[in-house]
Scaffold this motif. Structure first.
Motif, PDB file in Angstrom:
ATOM      1  N   PHE A  80       0.840  -1.202   0.000  1.00 40.94           N
ATOM      2  CA  PHE A  80       0.000   0.000   0.000  1.00 40.94           C
ATOM      3  C   PHE A  80       0.870   1.244   0.000  1.00 40.94           C
ATOM      4  CE2 PHE A  80       0.551  -1.727   4.282  1.00 40.94           C
ATOM      5  CZ  PHE A  80       1.169  -0.678   4.936  1.00 40.94           C
ATOM      6  N   ASP A  81       0.264   2.342  -0.361  1.00 41.54           N
ATOM      7  CA  ASP A  81       0.878   3.658  -0.272  1.00 41.54           C
ATOM      8  C   ASP A  81      -0.134   4.581   0.384  1.00 41.54           C
ATOM      9  OD1 ASP A  81       2.169   6.060  -0.526  1.00 41.54           O
ATOM     10  OD2 ASP A  81       2.533   5.908  -2.680  1.00 41.54           O
ATOM     11  N   GLY A  82       0.020   4.742   1.697  1.00 45.07           N
ATOM     12  CA  GLY A  82      -0.918   5.539   2.466  1.00 45.07           C
ATOM     13  C   GLY A  82      -2.014   4.689   3.052  1.00 45.07           C
ATOM     14  N   ALA A  83      -1.890   4.322   4.331  1.00 45.27           N
ATOM     15  CA  ALA A  83      -2.898   3.491   4.986  1.00 45.27           C
ATOM     16  C   ALA A  83      -3.036   3.915   6.441  1.00 45.27           C
ATOM     17  CB  ALA A  83      -2.542   2.014   4.900  1.00 45.27           C
ATOM     18  N   THR A  84      -4.260   3.840   6.935  1.00 41.44           N
ATOM     19  CA  THR A  84      -4.554   4.121   8.337  1.00 41.44           C
ATOM     20  C   THR A  84      -5.255   2.925   8.947  1.00 41.44           C
ATOM     21  OG1 THR A  84      -4.769   6.499   7.934  1.00 41.44           O
ATOM     22  CG2 THR A  84      -5.781   5.635   9.936  1.00 41.44           C
ATOM     23  N   VAL A  85      -4.733   2.442  10.087  1.00 48.63           N
ATOM     24  CA  VAL A  85      -5.346   1.355  10.859  1.00 48.63           C
ATOM     25  C   VAL A  85      -5.576   1.913  12.252  1.00 48.63           C
ATOM     26  CG1 VAL A  85      -5.106  -1.017  11.686  1.00 48.63           C
ATOM     27  CG2 VAL A  85      -4.118  -0.363   9.468  1.00 48.63           C
ATOM     28  N   SER A  86      -6.810   2.262  12.565  1.00 48.42           N
ATOM     29  CA  SER A  86      -7.071   3.056  13.764  1.00 48.42           C
ATOM     30  C   SER A  86      -8.341   2.606  14.462  1.00 48.42           C
ATOM     31  CB  SER A  86      -7.202   4.536  13.367  1.00 48.42           C
ATOM     32  OG  SER A  86      -7.507   5.342  14.474  1.00 48.42           O
ATOM     33  N   ARG A  87      -8.295   2.589  15.793  1.00 46.96           N
ATOM     34  CA  ARG A  87      -9.458   2.363  16.660  1.00 46.96           C
ATOM     35  C   ARG A  87     -10.148   1.028  16.419  1.00 46.96           C
ATOM     36  NH1 ARG A  87     -13.466   4.854  15.659  1.00 46.96           N
ATOM     37  NH2 ARG A  87     -13.013   5.884  13.683  1.00 46.96           N
ATOM     38  N   GLN A 137       6.351  -5.715   8.185  1.00 46.66           N
ATOM     39  CA  GLN A 137       7.532  -6.161   7.447  1.00 46.66           C
ATOM     40  C   GLN A 137       7.574  -5.427   6.109  1.00 46.66           C
ATOM     41  OE1 GLN A 137       7.598 -10.287   6.137  1.00 46.66           O
ATOM     42  NE2 GLN A 137       9.815 -10.378   6.408  1.00 46.66           N
ATOM     43  N   TYR A 138       8.719  -4.860   5.816  1.00 43.88           N
ATOM     44  CA  TYR A 138       8.898  -4.092   4.587  1.00 43.88           C
ATOM     45  C   TYR A 138       7.907  -2.932   4.520  1.00 43.88           C
ATOM     46  CZ  TYR A 138      11.188  -8.512   3.291  1.00 43.88           C
ATOM     47  OH  TYR A 138      11.960  -9.653   3.281  1.00 43.88           O
ATOM     48  N   VAL A 139       7.876  -2.148   5.589  1.00 46.22           N
ATOM     49  CA  VAL A 139       7.015  -0.968   5.655  1.00 46.22           C
ATOM     50  C   VAL A 139       7.873   0.233   6.006  1.00 46.22           C
ATOM     51  CG1 VAL A 139       5.059   0.143   6.787  1.00 46.22           C
ATOM     52  CG2 VAL A 139       5.003  -2.323   6.353  1.00 46.22           C
ATOM     53  N   ASP A 140       7.818   1.285   5.216  1.00 50.20           N
ATOM     54  CA  ASP A 140       8.550   2.511   5.478  1.00 50.20           C
ATOM     55  C   ASP A 140       7.597   3.614   5.913  1.00 50.20           C
ATOM     56  OD1 ASP A 140      10.801   1.168   4.698  1.00 50.20           O
ATOM     57  OD2 ASP A 140      11.082   2.283   2.817  1.00 50.20           O
ATOM     58  N   ASP A 141       8.106   4.483   6.797  1.00 48.69           N
ATOM     59  CA  ASP A 141       7.336   5.613   7.317  1.00 48.69           C
ATOM     60  C   ASP A 141       6.105   5.117   8.083  1.00 48.69           C
ATOM     61  OD1 ASP A 141       8.943   7.793   6.127  1.00 48.69           O
ATOM     62  OD2 ASP A 141       8.270   6.877   4.251  1.00 48.69           O
ATOM     63  N   ALA A 180       5.869  -1.261   1.436  1.00 44.86           N
ATOM     64  CA  ALA A 180       4.661  -0.472   1.648  1.00 44.86           C
ATOM     65  C   ALA A 180       5.068   0.847   2.289  1.00 44.86           C
ATOM     66  CB  ALA A 180       3.685  -1.228   2.520  1.00 44.86           C
ATOM     67  N   LYS A 181       4.234   1.890   2.115  1.00 42.52           N
ATOM     68  CA  LYS A 181       4.643   3.222   2.544  1.00 42.52           C
ATOM     69  C   LYS A 181       3.529   3.933   3.303  1.00 42.52           C
ATOM     70  CE  LYS A 181       7.506   3.821  -1.615  1.00 42.52           C
ATOM     71  NZ  LYS A 181       7.710   4.635  -2.842  1.00 42.52           N
ATOM     72  N   SER A 182       3.960   4.731   4.254  1.00 41.74           N
ATOM     73  CA  SER A 182       3.090   5.704   4.920  1.00 41.74           C
ATOM     74  C   SER A 182       1.932   5.026   5.644  1.00 41.74           C
ATOM     75  CB  SER A 182       2.555   6.739   3.920  1.00 41.74           C
ATOM     76  OG  SER A 182       3.624   7.425   3.300  1.00 41.74           O
ATOM     77  N   LEU A 183       2.261   4.408   6.775  1.00 42.72           N
ATOM     78  CA  LEU A 183       1.272   3.686   7.573  1.00 42.72           C
ATOM     79  C   LEU A 183       1.091   4.374   8.923  1.00 42.72           C
ATOM     80  CD1 LEU A 183      -0.516   1.212   8.240  1.00 42.72           C
ATOM     81  CD2 LEU A 183       1.572   0.021   8.967  1.00 42.72           C
TER      82      LEU A 183
END
Length: 421
Positions: A330-337, A380-384, A359-362
């Motif tokens: 993904f590029d830009g993901a939010t996992v919240s609440r 794993q393999y996630v930046d930012d 993947a980027k921007s989590l």
């Protein structure tokens, strides 16, 4: 019931995304304000799509005829359209029709029957209709502008051999636009509601429907669909809950109980390489294997398909197998609440492809995780990656496990009684 689709009028100038003006029309003779038209070309509607039986195409209404070569539409074009095969076609729709209070008993297994089919329509309502045994499609809206399917009861659209991949309770297809499917009951259908087709079906709301026993994904939308919303629907005792294959799809406030595979899944087929705007918000799942997956990694012969702008917030997943929440590529993901209770492996797992294609921007924020069978959260393999807030209780492994991640911020979260220090 069917209207007609007129002859193609060539358009020589490209149409920009969100433009309401169509120029270079070879002739506007016969067109008038209020006409329903189809604007289409020969381009694929989704990046990377390999199949050739899908084109860009949008229903719209003429606001004004400005000259012999120009019209203005009431809505901006959802997609940019180049000039290859670019045409405008006028519909003469069947319109202002209400079908109400019928009971349709179709032929059942092997009959290939349909219940109600509307093609090239406008202002179509199907309400308080009971359909049993329409093995192909119970209610189909094909190239319909402004349609409603409300308070119907649909059973046994199961698509047996040799019919193949139909078995739809309600099918919204072939460029249909502004459709409401509300307050219906489904039983024993391959899909309760599905959509897609040659031209994208767009702006479809599937609201407050209830279904039991599906033979495939209960709630489904294919390439190509755009701007669908599934809200406050239920699925009980189904093969799987939701399969989301379109663009800009919102799945909110739904409940899946007892699914044989995924409760909620976003993925693509047909070579698609990009999926945008997928949102899972405030849904619930109990006993599904697994719970919620946004899958962008290559699978089953399909290429990697990057997910852009993913939102997974406020969901509650209980007894949902190995990894109740999984995001891949993904590029830009939010996992919240989110609340995740019980898993046999990582409760939340987020992956890139490899170190060269992370993947980027989590953003991971304020989740509650209980009784994970391994580390509660794995990346794993996630930046930012920004991980903050939330409570992790009694994971078998670590609270947070990171592998080959860059630019990570961990802040102000609680881990209680981890199995591994």
């Amino acid at each position: 019931a069917a209207g007609t689709l007129g002859s193609a009028i060539t358009v020589s100038n490209a149409v920009a995304q969100w433009s309401r003006t169509v120029t270079g029309v070879s002739s506007t003779t016969g067109l008038a304000a209020g006409d329903l038209v189809l604007l289409s070309n020969d381009e694929r509607p989704v990046p990377g799509m390999t199949r050739t039986d899908r084109d860009k195409g949008e229903l719209n209404v003429i606001q004004s005829v400005d000259s012999s070569t120009q019209v203005t539409l009431i809505s901006g074009a959802l997609q940019a359209m180049g000039t290859t095969g670019l045409t405008l076609k006028k519909l003469t729709p069947v319109e202002n029709v209400t079908i109400r209070g019928l009971r349709i008993l179709a032929g059942g297994v092997g009959s290939a029957h349909n219940g109600i089919q509307v093609r090239y329509g406008r202002n179509i309502t199907v309400r308080d209709v009971t359909i049993d045994g329409a093995e192909d499609i119970a209610i189909g809206l094909n190239t319909v502008w402004n349609g409603k399917v409300q308070s119907c009861s649909i059973s046994n659209s199961s698509s047996p051999t040799p019919l193949g991949n139909t078995g739809y309770g309600v099918a919204v297809v072939e460029g249909s636009r502004h459709i409401l499917v509300e307050g219906n009951h489904f039983y024993n259908c391959r899909h309760f509601v599905a959509g897609g087709g040659f031209w994208p079906a767009v702006f479809v709301d599937v609201v407050n429907n209830h279904g039991r026993k599906s033979l495939n994904a209960a709630w489904d939308c294919h390439e190509s669909t755009f701007y669908w919303t599934y809200k406050d629907n239920t699925a009980v005792g189904v093969s799987s809950g939701f399969i989301i294959r379109g663009q800009y799809i919102t799945v909110e406030g739904n409940e899946v109980i007892d699914a044989g595979t995924h409760a909620y899944r976003a993925r693509t087929y047909d070579g698609v390489t990009e999926q945008r705007g997928i949102r899972f918000i405030d849904n619930r799942a109990t006993h599904a294997l697994p719970g919620l997956e946004v899958d962008g990694r290559a699978s089953g012969g399909e290429p990697n398909c990057i997910k852009v702008g993913v939102e997974v917030t406020g969901n509650q997943l209980r007894d949902c197998g190995a990894s109740p929440i999984v995001l891949g590529h993904f590029d830009g993901a939010t996992v919240s609440r989110n609340l995740v209770a019980g898993s046999t492996s990582h409760a939340v797992a987020c992956y890139g492809i490899d170190a060269a294609t992370p993947a980027k921007s989590l953003i991971v924020d304020a989740n509650r995780i209980r009784d994970a069978g391994s580390s509660a959260f794995k990346a794993q393999y996630v930046d930012d990656l920004n991980f903050s807030g939330g409570v992790i209780t009694e994971p078998t492994g670590h609270g947070v496990e990171l592998q080959t991640c860059n630019r990570v911020n961990l802040n102000a979260f609680t881990v209680r009684n981890p199995g591994t220090g």
